[in-house]
Motif scaffolding. Structure first.
Motif, mmCIF file in Angstrom:
data_model
loop_
_atom_site.group_PDB
_atom_site.id
_atom_site.type_symbol
_atom_site.label_atom_id
_atom_site.label_comp_id
_atom_site.label_asym_id
_atom_site.label_seq_id
_atom_site.Cartn_x
_atom_site.Cartn_y
_atom_site.Cartn_z
ATOM 1 N N TYR A 269 62.615 32.830 61.367
ATOM 2 C CA TYR A 269 61.491 33.427 62.111
ATOM 3 C C TYR A 269 61.878 34.777 62.720
ATOM 4 N N LEU A 270 63.183 35.026 62.800
ATOM 5 C CA LEU A 270 63.671 36.294 63.352
ATOM 6 C C LEU A 270 63.825 37.365 62.274
ATOM 7 N N TYR A 271 63.965 36.928 61.022
ATOM 8 C CA TYR A 271 64.245 37.875 59.934
ATOM 9 C C TYR A 271 63.148 37.959 58.876
ATOM 10 N N ASP A 416 69.718 26.731 44.925
ATOM 11 C CA ASP A 416 69.749 27.795 43.921
ATOM 12 C C ASP A 416 69.079 29.095 44.352
ATOM 13 N N TYR A 417 68.833 29.267 45.627
ATOM 14 C CA TYR A 417 68.301 30.552 46.106
ATOM 15 C C TYR A 417 68.725 30.718 47.560
ATOM 16 N N SER A 418 68.578 31.937 48.075
ATOM 17 C CA SER A 418 68.794 32.171 49.498
ATOM 18 C C SER A 418 67.526 32.750 50.106
ATOM 19 N N MET A 419 67.149 32.239 51.281
ATOM 20 C CA MET A 419 65.999 32.823 51.996
ATOM 21 C C MET A 419 66.318 34.245 52.432
ATOM 22 N N PHE A 420 67.625 34.518 52.584
ATOM 23 C CA PHE A 420 68.051 35.796 53.172
ATOM 24 C C PHE A 420 68.686 36.710 52.118
ATOM 25 N N GLU A 421 68.373 36.470 50.859
ATOM 26 C CA GLU A 421 68.955 37.247 49.753
ATOM 27 C C GLU A 421 68.866 38.753 50.041
ATOM 28 N N GLY A 422 70.010 39.425 49.947
ATOM 29 C CA GLY A 422 70.021 40.889 50.075
ATOM 30 C C GLY A 422 70.169 41.399 51.499
ATOM 31 N N ILE A 423 70.101 40.516 52.482
ATOM 32 C CA ILE A 423 70.235 40.986 53.872
ATOM 33 C C ILE A 423 71.708 41.233 54.188
ATOM 34 N N GLN A 424 72.003 42.388 54.795
ATOM 35 C CA GLN A 424 73.392 42.704 55.144
ATOM 36 C C GLN A 424 73.717 42.178 56.537
#
Ligand code: URP
Ligand code: ZN
Ligand code: ZN
Length: 463
Positions: A269-271, A416-424
């Motif tokens: 909910y924060l990202y 098999d996935y990330s909710m935060f894919e690509g976040i640094q």
């Protein structure tokens, strides 16, 4: 006294202070804290120069090996606690579900078996109550005496988990009597169900309709009702997975005059926001969890709530389902998509990045949110949640400057996935100890399934 290990040269960070100190560990406990400790007689010496040494993270909201939505969450207690440890979380409080017709003890026994020889770090349980008769009310007191001191109730999911107001009020009154804590899933399930049926009748079946049929007002109304019921019962209430400013305002109104109301947001909910549904085809199913994602402006309100102590804890609500075969169960109907998202691994790094690195709050506040307050509210403190002589040596040696990009290709959750894919992220756990033993060592897993122990919690005391 012989220290094994001895952690040298680090900056110790607790909820109140940062200070340069060595930590001596003996028999799994922190046994000495000093500017400099002798290394002559030590076992392993860990050099923490340039790193923060913090109490292990405590995630009070996870769903490992949980049957839900016609399938079972993808991480069990082995893969889930390993992923948690990679992320610096050393204690979980998971949910044991009492199904209709069962005793609370059956729920507790079932989840103890699930965790027993799998968990690599320590764990405890809340009990989800879905069927509350006189016998189960009686059992609440017994479970509290055995260290299961909190209970989750649902105002949503009618026909599955939802309880009526009378049952909620009875449970809260019983919790008040035995110093238990009620954790509330606050959404108006009845109203949501009507909105959902209307959407389906209009042919709205894509994943984004899961979010669009669960308005923020439904969360705010239920939050307000939960607070009122708790006030009448003389009980504290912990609001799980708070997602929006509307509910936050209800909490603020209650906390201002001093009611014991404790809300937790989660990193999603924060990202993330409704914008995440702008993806092709069925991909939006990756973001189907409850409460749903909100408009982006809510995020900053939640970050402010964390900085100003309207929000006290960050947990993950880790409830992972693979996109293939699990989320796909709802390909033609969003109501059949198993609700939940994977998050157990990146909580500390995400909150450190958005909180400390982004200068919204201090490293001490960060420790308070991810470890100390959860420990205090849920009866683990001071055994866990701080760095003090006598506390368990559950420790994270954290590089505050290392950056990483989150990806399903490199994460350790069995999904098999990330909710935060690509976040640094900036700030990464390097070495993680559970009761003095390394579970993650310089970024590698070195723990053992079954090494984690069930923690009998103390009853709730006011924070
Ligand atoms: O979507 C979610 N949050 N799944 C897990 C169950 C719950 O309500 O916490
Ligand atoms: Zn919930
Ligand atoms: Zn949950």
């Amino acid at each position: 006294m012989r220290f094994d290990p001895l952690i040298r040269n680090g900056t110790v960070v607790t909820a109140t202070d940062p200070f340069a100190a060595d930590l001596g560990i003996n028999d799994g406990k922190i046994s000495a804290i000093a500017a400099q400790l002798p290394i002559e007689n030590a076992g392993r010496v860990i050099d923490a120069a340039g790193r923060l040494v913090m109490p292990g993270g405590i995630d009070v909201h996870t769903h490992l090996d949980m049957p839900f939505g016609g399938t079972t969450s993808a991480d069990d207690f082995e893969t889930g606690t390993i992923a948690a440890a990679f992320g610096g979380t050393t204690t979980l409080i998971d949910f044991a579900i009492q199904y209709k017709g069962q005793t609370l003890r059956q729920a507790f026994d079932t989840w103890m078996k699930k965790a027993h020889d799998k968990a690599v770090t320590d764990y405890a349980f809340h009990c989800i109550i879905t069927d509350l008769g006189a016998a189960q009310l009686e059992e609440m007191g017994q479970l509290i005496r055995e260290g299961v001191t909190s209970f989750k109730l649902f105002m949503a999911y009618p026909g599955v988990f939802m309880l009526d107001d009378a049952s909620i009020f009875r449970a809260m009154s019983q919790a008040a009597k035995h110093a238990g804590l009620i954790c509330m899933h606050a959404e108006n399930g009845g109203a949501i169900d009507v909105i959902v049926q209307k959407a389906l009748a209009e042919g709205k079946r894509a994943p984004k309709y899961h979010a669009l049929t669960r308005p923020t007002t439904a969360e705010a109304e239920a939050t307000s009702r939960a607070i009122a019921l708790a006030e009448m019962a003389g009980a504290p209430v912990y609001i799980v997975h708070l997602s929006c400013n509307d509910a936050l305002e209800k909490v603020r109104e209650a906390r201002d005059p001093g009611l014991p109301v404790y809300p937790e947001p989660c990193p999603q909910y924060l990202y993330l926001s409704l914008d995440n549904f702008d993806v092709p085809g069925f991909e939006g199913a990756k973001y189907v969890f409850t409460p749903p994602l909100r408009e982006k402006w809510h995020q900053e309100k939640l970050w402010q709530g964390l900085a100003l102590d309207t929000l006290q804890v960050v947990s993950t609500d880790h409830c992972p389902f693979c996109f293939k075969e699990q989320k796909e169960l709802g390909k033609d109907d969003f109501t059949k998509i198993p609700n939940g998202g994977p998050g157990i691994e990146h909580r500390l790094s995400l909150i450190y990045t958005g909180g400390v690195h982004a200068k919204r709050f201090s490293a001490n506040r960060f420790v308070e949110l991810v470890s100390t307050t959860p420990a205090k509210l849920f009866g683990l403190y001071p055994r866990k949640g701080t760095i003090a002589v006598g506390s368990d040596a559950d420790l994270v040696i954290f590089d505050p400057n290392e950056t990483q990009v989150i990806s399903a290709k490199t994460h350790h959750m069995r999904v098999d996935y990330s909710m935060f894919e690509g976040i640094q992220i900036t700030g990464v756990p390097k070495t993680v100890l559970s009761r003095g033993l390394a579970v993650i060592d310089s970024g590698k897993f070195v723990g053992r399934p079954g090494a984690g122990q069930f923690v009998r919690r103390q009853s709730y005391s006011r924070v």
